[in-house]
Design a protein around this motif. Sequence first.
Motif, PDB file in Angstrom:
ATOM      1  N   MET A  71      48.691  63.187  61.489  1.00 51.38           N
ATOM      2  CA  MET A  71      47.715  63.308  60.408  1.00 51.38           C
ATOM      3  C   MET A  71      48.347  62.932  59.074  1.00 51.38           C
ATOM      4  O   MET A  71      47.736  62.244  58.253  1.00 51.38           O
ATOM      5  CB  MET A  71      47.181  64.740  60.350  1.00 51.38           C
ATOM      6  CG  MET A  71      46.253  65.104  61.496  1.00 51.38           C
ATOM      7  SD  MET A  71      44.583  64.480  61.263  1.00 51.38           S
ATOM      8  CE  MET A  71      43.979  65.642  60.043  1.00 51.38           C
ATOM      9  N   ALA A  72      49.585  63.382  58.854  1.00 51.39           N
ATOM     10  CA  ALA A  72      50.273  63.076  57.595  1.00 51.39           C
ATOM     11  C   ALA A  72      50.489  61.574  57.455  1.00 51.39           C
ATOM     12  O   ALA A  72      50.206  60.982  56.400  1.00 51.39           O
ATOM     13  CB  ALA A  72      51.601  63.821  57.539  1.00 51.39           C
ATOM     14  N   TYR A  73      50.986  60.944  58.513  1.00 53.13           N
ATOM     15  CA  TYR A  73      51.221  59.504  58.442  1.00 53.13           C
ATOM     16  C   TYR A  73      49.905  58.726  58.349  1.00 53.13           C
ATOM     17  O   TYR A  73      49.809  57.734  57.619  1.00 53.13           O
ATOM     18  CB  TYR A  73      52.022  59.032  59.649  1.00 53.13           C
ATOM     19  CG  TYR A  73      53.517  59.062  59.430  1.00 53.13           C
ATOM     20  CD1 TYR A  73      54.093  58.468  58.306  1.00 53.13           C
ATOM     21  CD2 TYR A  73      54.361  59.678  60.346  1.00 53.13           C
ATOM     22  CE1 TYR A  73      55.458  58.488  58.104  1.00 53.13           C
ATOM     23  CE2 TYR A  73      55.737  59.708  60.146  1.00 53.13           C
ATOM     24  CZ  TYR A  73      56.282  59.109  59.015  1.00 53.13           C
ATOM     25  OH  TYR A  73      57.635  59.140  58.812  1.00 53.13           O
ATOM     26  N   GLY A  74      48.907  59.156  59.088  1.00 53.60           N
ATOM     27  CA  GLY A  74      47.626  58.462  59.033  1.00 53.60           C
ATOM     28  C   GLY A  74      47.052  58.453  57.624  1.00 53.60           C
ATOM     29  O   GLY A  74      46.566  57.417  57.132  1.00 53.60           O
ATOM     30  N   GLU A  75      47.120  59.592  56.952  1.00 50.87           N
ATOM     31  CA  GLU A  75      46.622  59.668  55.577  1.00 50.87           C
ATOM     32  C   GLU A  75      47.459  58.792  54.648  1.00 50.87           C
ATOM     33  O   GLU A  75      46.934  58.106  53.769  1.00 50.87           O
ATOM     34  CB  GLU A  75      46.633  61.129  55.111  1.00 50.87           C
ATOM     35  CG  GLU A  75      45.831  61.375  53.857  1.00 50.87           C
ATOM     36  CD  GLU A  75      45.586  62.856  53.593  1.00 50.87           C
ATOM     37  OE1 GLU A  75      45.320  63.194  52.419  1.00 50.87           O
ATOM     38  OE2 GLU A  75      45.657  63.652  54.550  1.00 50.87           O
ATOM     39  N   ALA A  76      48.777  58.804  54.868  1.00 49.48           N
ATOM     40  CA  ALA A  76      49.665  57.984  54.043  1.00 49.48           C
ATOM     41  C   ALA A  76      49.426  56.495  54.270  1.00 49.48           C
ATOM     42  O   ALA A  76      49.436  55.699  53.316  1.00 49.48           O
ATOM     43  CB  ALA A  76      51.122  58.332  54.354  1.00 49.48           C
ATOM     44  N   PHE A  77      49.217  56.103  55.518  1.00 50.91           N
ATOM     45  CA  PHE A  77      48.959  54.688  55.811  1.00 50.91           C
ATOM     46  C   PHE A  77      47.687  54.217  55.100  1.00 50.91           C
ATOM     47  O   PHE A  77      47.651  53.127  54.523  1.00 50.91           O
ATOM     48  CB  PHE A  77      48.815  54.473  57.318  1.00 50.91           C
ATOM     49  CG  PHE A  77      50.092  54.639  58.106  1.00 50.91           C
ATOM     50  CD1 PHE A  77      51.329  54.530  57.501  1.00 50.91           C
ATOM     51  CD2 PHE A  77      50.042  54.901  59.470  1.00 50.91           C
ATOM     52  CE1 PHE A  77      52.505  54.667  58.230  1.00 50.91           C
ATOM     53  CE2 PHE A  77      51.207  55.037  60.212  1.00 50.91           C
ATOM     54  CZ  PHE A  77      52.442  54.928  59.588  1.00 50.91           C
ATOM     55  N   ARG A  78      46.649  55.034  55.165  1.00 48.84           N
ATOM     56  CA  ARG A  78      45.400  54.649  54.507  1.00 48.84           C
ATOM     57  C   ARG A  78      45.585  54.566  52.985  1.00 48.84           C
ATOM     58  O   ARG A  78      45.031  53.669  52.328  1.00 48.84           O
ATOM     59  CB  ARG A  78      44.280  55.624  54.887  1.00 48.84           C
ATOM     60  CG  ARG A  78      43.760  55.406  56.313  1.00 48.84           C
ATOM     61  CD  ARG A  78      42.608  56.320  56.648  1.00 48.84           C
ATOM     62  NE  ARG A  78      43.057  57.648  56.988  1.00 48.84           N
ATOM     63  CZ  ARG A  78      43.400  58.025  58.222  1.00 48.84           C
ATOM     64  NH1 ARG A  78      43.348  57.154  59.225  1.00 48.84           N
ATOM     65  NH2 ARG A  78      43.792  59.246  58.463  1.00 48.84           N
ATOM     66  N   TRP A  79      46.380  55.486  52.440  1.00 44.69           N
ATOM     67  CA  TRP A  79      46.703  55.480  51.010  1.00 44.69           C
ATOM     68  C   TRP A  79      47.412  54.175  50.653  1.00 44.69           C
ATOM     69  O   TRP A  79      47.093  53.528  49.648  1.00 44.69           O
ATOM     70  CB  TRP A  79      47.591  56.684  50.708  1.00 44.69           C
ATOM     71  CG  TRP A  79      47.879  56.979  49.265  1.00 44.69           C
ATOM     72  CD1 TRP A  79      47.228  57.858  48.457  1.00 44.69           C
ATOM     73  CD2 TRP A  79      48.934  56.405  48.460  1.00 44.69           C
ATOM     74  NE1 TRP A  79      47.799  57.879  47.207  1.00 44.69           N
ATOM     75  CE2 TRP A  79      48.849  56.990  47.180  1.00 44.69           C
ATOM     76  CE3 TRP A  79      49.926  55.463  48.699  1.00 44.69           C
ATOM     77  CZ2 TRP A  79      49.733  56.665  46.145  1.00 44.69           C
ATOM     78  CZ3 TRP A  79      50.805  55.129  47.669  1.00 44.69           C
ATOM     79  CH2 TRP A  79      50.700  55.721  46.416  1.00 44.69           C
ATOM     80  N   ALA A  80      48.359  53.769  51.476  1.00 42.55           N
ATOM     81  CA  ALA A  80      49.138  52.552  51.226  1.00 42.55           C
ATOM     82  C   ALA A  80      48.287  51.299  51.338  1.00 42.55           C
ATOM     83  O   ALA A  80      48.369  50.391  50.497  1.00 42.55           O
ATOM     84  CB  ALA A  80      50.307  52.483  52.205  1.00 42.55           C
ATOM     85  N   LEU A  81      47.462  51.236  52.367  1.00 42.96           N
ATOM     86  CA  LEU A  81      46.626  50.048  52.561  1.00 42.96           C
ATOM     87  C   LEU A  81      45.623  49.894  51.422  1.00 42.96           C
ATOM     88  O   LEU A  81      45.338  48.776  50.981  1.00 42.96           O
ATOM     89  CB  LEU A  81      45.901  50.139  53.904  1.00 42.96           C
ATOM     90  CG  LEU A  81      46.791  50.037  55.155  1.00 42.96           C
ATOM     91  CD1 LEU A  81      45.968  50.288  56.417  1.00 42.96           C
ATOM     92  CD2 LEU A  81      47.490  48.690  55.231  1.00 42.96           C
ATOM     93  N   ALA A  82      45.095  51.006  50.939  1.00 42.78           N
ATOM     94  CA  ALA A  82      44.123  50.950  49.847  1.00 42.78           C
ATOM     95  C   ALA A  82      44.747  50.429  48.555  1.00 42.78           C
ATOM     96  O   ALA A  82      44.037  49.917  47.677  1.00 42.78           O
ATOM     97  CB  ALA A  82      43.521  52.337  49.610  1.00 42.78           C
ATOM     98  N   ARG A  83      46.072  50.542  48.455  1.00 47.41           N
ATOM     99  CA  ARG A  83      46.770  50.122  47.228  1.00 47.41           C
ATOM    100  C   ARG A  83      47.517  48.800  47.396  1.00 47.41           C
ATOM    101  O   ARG A  83      48.267  48.391  46.511  1.00 47.41           O
ATOM    102  CB  ARG A  83      47.707  51.241  46.773  1.00 47.41           C
ATOM    103  CG  ARG A  83      46.922  52.421  46.186  1.00 47.41           C
ATOM    104  CD  ARG A  83      47.701  53.714  46.190  1.00 47.41           C
ATOM    105  NE  ARG A  83      46.888  54.783  45.597  1.00 47.41           N
ATOM    106  CZ  ARG A  83      45.942  55.436  46.239  1.00 47.41           C
ATOM    107  NH1 ARG A  83      45.652  55.139  47.508  1.00 47.41           N
ATOM    108  NH2 ARG A  83      45.254  56.393  45.626  1.00 47.41           N
TER     109      ARG A  83
END
Length: 245
Positions: A71-83
């Motif tokens: 869950m932590a990595y999934g949220e971080a990946f989405r954060w990174a892709l959005a930026r």
Amino acid sequence: MAETLVVIPTYNERENVAAIVARVRAATPDVHILVVDDNSPDGTGAIADGLAASDSSLFVLHRAGKNGLGMAYGEAFRWALARGYERIVEMDADGSHAPEQLPSLLRAADAGADVVLGSRWISGGGVENWPKYRELLSRGGSAYARLVLGLPQRDVTGGYRVFTASALSSIRLENVHSQGYGFQVDMLFHAQRAGLTIVEVPITFVEREFGVSKMTGGIVAEAMLRVTLWGIGALPGRVRGWFVR
């Protein structure tokens, strides 16, 4: 903006977070860093906020609680892709993944790899300060997952990795449901099935000096059960592939 984001999940890592950030900075000065803290009771999140206050390339993502590594990595990946980051790195906070080895992983991504695995179990890789039973457990877990899922990589459970943004899009994060120890196997299984170029680079994994490992026998057992179920689900396709050859 930097092309690379290093994601560092934390839970009760107050003794380690400042040191790992400093080492990443020294080894790879141009990367951005995202600390993902799961509301650590020991104040890790507040320490990370303090570091971010004086470092414009360091960000902190606060989560409500400890809901699993996946869950932590999934949220971080989405954060990174959005930026718009082009490369996203997974790295533990406890120092077991040496930031000094990150440039060699990034070079492999620059050379065309979609996914780069920091590998303990290929030539040049290894572990330090591990009891023998833990090494056998890790090697055995990788061997079992490789056999059941038909993965050619040697180290399928390690968590020191680089993904390109296009690789994460191809994997389709919404289809990765594992939250704990099995998350790394799940990601690799999806990457392999997506036909991505996966490269292993040798690393030396060093046991943490401070804090307590989050790994338990129950977590490993749950992951192996999931691997078995994935293998059963993928078996018809693998069998068809054997006959097509």
